[in-house]
Design a protein around this motif. Structure first.
Motif, PDB file in Angstrom:
ATOM      1  N   MET A  82       0.840  -1.208   0.000  1.00  0.00           N
ATOM      2  CA  MET A  82       0.000   0.000   0.000  1.00  0.00           C
ATOM      3  C   MET A  82       0.863   1.242   0.000  1.00  0.00           C
ATOM      4  O   MET A  82       1.907   1.284   0.634  1.00  0.00           O
ATOM      5  CB  MET A  82      -0.898   0.017   1.246  1.00  0.00           C
ATOM      6  N   SER A  83       0.430   2.245  -0.743  1.00  0.00           N
ATOM      7  CA  SER A  83       1.176   3.497  -0.767  1.00  0.00           C
ATOM      8  C   SER A  83       0.869   4.321   0.470  1.00  0.00           C
ATOM      9  O   SER A  83      -0.215   4.198   1.075  1.00  0.00           O
ATOM     10  CB  SER A  83       0.804   4.299  -2.022  1.00  0.00           C
ATOM     11  N   GLU A  84       1.833   5.120   0.867  1.00  0.00           N
ATOM     12  CA  GLU A  84       1.642   5.971   2.035  1.00  0.00           C
ATOM     13  C   GLU A  84       0.591   7.040   1.738  1.00  0.00           C
ATOM     14  O   GLU A  84       0.461   7.500   0.599  1.00  0.00           O
ATOM     15  CB  GLU A  84       2.967   6.649   2.408  1.00  0.00           C
ATOM     16  N   PRO A  85      -0.206   7.431   2.777  1.00  0.00           N
ATOM     17  CA  PRO A  85      -1.210   8.479   2.563  1.00  0.00           C
ATOM     18  C   PRO A  85      -0.548   9.790   2.165  1.00  0.00           C
ATOM     19  O   PRO A  85       0.543  10.122   2.637  1.00  0.00           O
ATOM     20  CB  PRO A  85      -1.895   8.597   3.935  1.00  0.00           C
ATOM     21  N   LYS A  86      -1.206  10.483   1.250  1.00  0.00           N
ATOM     22  CA  LYS A  86      -0.659  11.745   0.769  1.00  0.00           C
ATOM     23  C   LYS A  86      -0.581  12.766   1.895  1.00  0.00           C
ATOM     24  O   LYS A  86      -1.518  12.941   2.668  1.00  0.00           O
ATOM     25  CB  LYS A  86      -1.537  12.274  -0.361  1.00  0.00           C
ATOM     26  N   LYS A  87       0.558  13.434   1.988  1.00  0.00           N
ATOM     27  CA  LYS A  87       0.731  14.427   3.039  1.00  0.00           C
ATOM     28  C   LYS A  87      -0.154  15.646   2.782  1.00  0.00           C
ATOM     29  O   LYS A  87      -0.440  16.000   1.651  1.00  0.00           O
ATOM     30  CB  LYS A  87       2.199  14.851   3.133  1.00  0.00           C
ATOM     31  N   VAL A  88      -0.559  16.272   3.896  1.00  0.00           N
ATOM     32  CA  VAL A  88      -1.405  17.458   3.805  1.00  0.00           C
ATOM     33  C   VAL A  88      -0.539  18.661   3.463  1.00  0.00           C
ATOM     34  O   VAL A  88       0.527  18.861   4.054  1.00  0.00           O
ATOM     35  CB  VAL A  88      -2.137  17.705   5.137  1.00  0.00           C
ATOM     36  N   LYS A  89      -0.983  19.448   2.519  1.00  0.00           N
ATOM     37  CA  LYS A  89      -0.255  20.661   2.135  1.00  0.00           C
ATOM     38  C   LYS A  89      -1.264  21.725   1.737  1.00  0.00           C
ATOM     39  O   LYS A  89      -1.981  21.572   0.744  1.00  0.00           O
ATOM     40  CB  LYS A  89       0.698  20.371   0.963  1.00  0.00           C
ATOM     41  N   LYS A  90      -1.352  22.798   2.516  1.00  0.00           N
ATOM     42  CA  LYS A  90      -2.271  23.902   2.214  1.00  0.00           C
ATOM     43  C   LYS A  90      -1.471  25.195   2.141  1.00  0.00           C
ATOM     44  O   LYS A  90      -0.346  25.289   2.619  1.00  0.00           O
ATOM     45  CB  LYS A  90      -3.340  24.045   3.287  1.00  0.00           C
ATOM     46  N   THR A  91      -2.106  26.206   1.570  1.00  0.00           N
ATOM     47  CA  THR A  91      -1.512  27.543   1.558  1.00  0.00           C
ATOM     48  C   THR A  91      -2.466  28.511   2.259  1.00  0.00           C
ATOM     49  O   THR A  91      -3.679  28.238   2.378  1.00  0.00           O
ATOM     50  CB  THR A  91      -1.256  28.043   0.126  1.00  0.00           C
ATOM     51  N   ILE A  92      -1.935  29.628   2.701  1.00  0.00           N
ATOM     52  CA  ILE A  92      -2.781  30.648   3.332  1.00  0.00           C
ATOM     53  C   ILE A  92      -3.800  31.176   2.323  1.00  0.00           C
ATOM     54  O   ILE A  92      -4.956  31.445   2.674  1.00  0.00           O
ATOM     55  CB  ILE A  92      -1.910  31.778   3.905  1.00  0.00           C
ATOM     56  N   ARG A  93      -3.405  31.291   1.062  1.00  0.00           N
ATOM     57  CA  ARG A  93      -4.333  31.767   0.030  1.00  0.00           C
ATOM     58  C   ARG A  93      -5.516  30.818  -0.102  1.00  0.00           C
ATOM     59  O   ARG A  93      -6.681  31.255  -0.222  1.00  0.00           O
ATOM     60  CB  ARG A  93      -3.605  31.912  -1.299  1.00  0.00           C
ATOM     61  N   GLU A  94      -5.250  29.518  -0.088  1.00  0.00           N
ATOM     62  CA  GLU A  94      -6.333  28.535  -0.168  1.00  0.00           C
ATOM     63  C   GLU A  94      -7.249  28.612   1.042  1.00  0.00           C
ATOM     64  O   GLU A  94      -8.480  28.521   0.921  1.00  0.00           O
ATOM     65  CB  GLU A  94      -5.746  27.127  -0.298  1.00  0.00           C
TER      66      GLU A  94
END
Length: 391
Positions: free
Chosen positions: A1-13
């Protein structure tokens, strides 16, 4: 199984979600349970902003104001007083700075007990916010373009051309727990300390405190938008005495007084509930400042930081009777903020009553108010334009 995708957000989002009314906002107290129940990765996906708050004495605060030129002839105000509290007037013709800790020259308490003061700059700031008139007195040495030498009149807050709360050092990231191992009462900026370690005074809102929730200043810098004194303010850089490389716990929390912020905001948009002049018996005057910072949850690391609990925060115990006056500030062990909030700590094999200088109730109210502003879409996040240095 692949590792869960890491969370990545921006302040603009996140700001886009705020404007659409879709942002998920929690107070720092609520985030503790969220991280415990969901884990940091899921919490980072679910939560967009965590709001913090503190309401505490912040001596390094003041008011930068412009008196205008209310009547001719014009004056170059080199010395200025508000309600007999001296302000610094060496800022061109009509600008001056009033420090929160400056006492009134004719303070009635000082006349009875020399060296003790009841009224100062912090009280002037509160009086202005309460709509009271203050007496301005100014003198100048007279020039061809500014011939007037004296000015005296009453001002309300609205009469000033501008009035900015400008605080060189606020929101300390951790601070001392003050005790007194001596044989007599001493009077300090941490309040009166009884002899033989009979009380322990402390000043922090713990897990609600802004800089415990972003210990490495990943989201806080020049341009960060904040709650300040009941209105909107801004971080304008590191505060004075900023220590970017303190000793830290495994969680990254400082073990000594460390980071600080320099902040500003328009006093005319603030409230007296969150800016109150105070006086410490035997020490002098100061200002209680309400300050809250929204922490954007950009990734799981920020979720982990904002999940900090009172038990995680360790505060140094410092003897103000012997060490502090000599510039040592040597700590005598650490206690957790959870222990401090319990009302009693153990120091030198004895139980010592703890005394908070910070209002936890108002600190939480600030975090909740900031949360409401963001949820309503009336407050968006300011993106830092320059980082504050931290290791």
């Amino acid at each position: 199984m692949s590792e869960p995708k890491k969370v990545k957000k921006t302040i603009r989002e996140i700001n886009d979600r705020i404007s659409k009314g879709k942002a998920v906002v929690l107070t720092a107290r609520e985030m503790i349970d969220a991280v415990k129940s969901m884990g940091k990765v899921k919490a980072a996906r679910e939560v967009d902003v965590v709001t913090t708050g503190t309401f505490s004495p912040m001596c390094s605060s003041g008011l930068l104001f412009n008196i205008g030129q209310p009547e001719p002839p014009l004056i170059k105000a080199s010395k200025v007083w508000l309600n007999d509290v001296p302000a610094y007037g060496g800022l061109a013709a009509a600008d001056a700075f009033l420090g929160a800790t400056e006492p009134a020259e004719d303070d009635p308490l000082n006349k009875v007990f020399p060296g003790r003061f009841k009224y100062g700059g912090g009280h002037v700031i509160e009086d202005l916010l309460r709509g009271k008139k203050v007496r301005l007195r100014a003198t100048g040495y007279g020039t061809d373009c500014y011939p007037r030498k004296t000015l005296e009149r009453e001002y309300t807050l609205g009469d000033f051309r501008s009035a900015d709360l400008l605080n060189p050092r606020n929101a300390y990231q951790n601070y001392n727990c003050a005790v007194n191992f001596g044989e007599k009462v001493i009077y300090t900026y941490m309040g009166p300390l009884k002899p033989r370690c009979a009380n322990a005074n402390y000043a922090t809102s713990g897990a609600l405190s802004p800089l415990f929730n972003d210990p490495f200043f990943r989201t806080i810098g020049l341009g960060t938008k904040i709650f300040l004194g009941g209105g909107t303010g801004w971080v304008i850089g590191a505060g004075t005495q900023h220590n970017p490389k303190p000793q830290r716990t495994e969680r990254g929390l400082p073990l000594t007084p460390s980071g600080t912020l320099m902040v500003k905001g328009d006093l005319k948009g603030m409230q007296a509930r969150y800016l109150r002049g105070i006086s410490f018996l035997g020490y002098g005057c100061s200002l209680n400042v309400g300050l809250g910072i929204p922490i954007p949850i950009l990734d799981e690391e920020m979720a982990w930081f904002t999940g900090v609990s009172d038990a995680d925060i360790m505060v140094p115990v410092v003897d103000y009777g012997h060490d502090y006056p000599n510039g040592v500030a040597r700590n005598h062990g650490h206690v957790s903020y959870a222990e401090l909030r319990s009302g009693t700590i153990r120091v030198n094999d004895r139980d010592t009553a703890t005394v908070p200088l910070t209002s936890y109730t108002l600190s939480l109210e600030i975090a909740q108010t900031l949360k409401q502003w963001i949820e309503k879409g009336t407050f968006t996040l300011g993106e830092p334009q320059e980082p504050i240095f931290s290791e």
